[in-house]
Enzyme design. Sequence first.
Site, short mmCIF file in Angstrom:
data_model
loop_
_atom_site.label_atom_id
_atom_site.label_comp_id
_atom_site.label_asym_id
_atom_site.label_seq_id
_atom_site.Cartn_x
_atom_site.Cartn_y
_atom_site.Cartn_z
N ARG A 49 0.48 4.20 0.46
CA ARG A 49 0.22 5.20 1.50
C ARG A 49 0.83 4.81 2.84
O ARG A 49 0.81 5.59 3.78
CB ARG A 49 -1.28 5.43 1.65
CG ARG A 49 -1.89 6.03 0.36
CD ARG A 49 -3.35 6.32 0.52
NE ARG A 49 -3.54 7.36 1.52
CZ ARG A 49 -4.70 7.64 2.10
NH1 ARG A 49 -5.76 6.96 1.78
NH2 ARG A 49 -4.80 8.60 2.99
N CYS A 50 1.34 3.59 2.93
CA CYS A 50 1.89 3.07 4.19
C CYS A 50 3.41 3.27 4.21
O CYS A 50 4.13 2.77 3.34
CB CYS A 50 1.55 1.59 4.30
SG CYS A 50 2.33 0.76 5.70
N SER A 51 3.91 3.95 5.23
CA SER A 51 5.35 4.22 5.32
C SER A 51 6.15 2.93 5.49
O SER A 51 7.25 2.80 4.93
CB SER A 51 5.64 5.18 6.47
OG SER A 51 5.27 4.61 7.71
N ASN B 78 0.88 -1.16 0.00
CA ASN B 78 0.00 0.00 0.00
C ASN B 78 0.91 1.21 0.00
O ASN B 78 1.64 1.44 0.97
CB ASN B 78 -0.90 0.00 1.23
CG ASN B 78 -1.80 1.23 1.29
OD1 ASN B 78 -1.60 2.22 0.60
ND2 ASN B 78 -2.80 1.17 2.15
#
Length: 117
Positions: free
Chosen positions: A13-15, A11
């Site tokens: 958007r996931c760091s 994903n």
Amino acid sequence: MSGISLRIYHNNRCSKSRAACQLIAEKGVEIEVVDYLKTPPSREELRALLDKLGMKPAELVRRGEAVFKDNYAGRSLSDDEWLDALTTHPILIERPIVVRGERAVLGRPPEKVLELL
């Protein structure tokens, strides 16, 4: 590290997911990126991933997500019910999951992906 091929359920958007991708790229390893929110794993794929991870479905659930809090918090679900939940709401799948052959790791922390190299 030629010859090694990895798949990451990612994903952007996931760091943690981005960090895992960067670690793998730094090692020069070929990686197949699966945006699991756009292309969620089927129930069978999810079961296979869990087998490779050595985890139960409930252990792969992101409990901080609104979908979890609204629909599943405080409930006791069977493995099959959790598989249904993860298939219905892929946002609940913990990430990133990195697969190499018959082995997989959950990239939390991202450095765990190095175990597959």
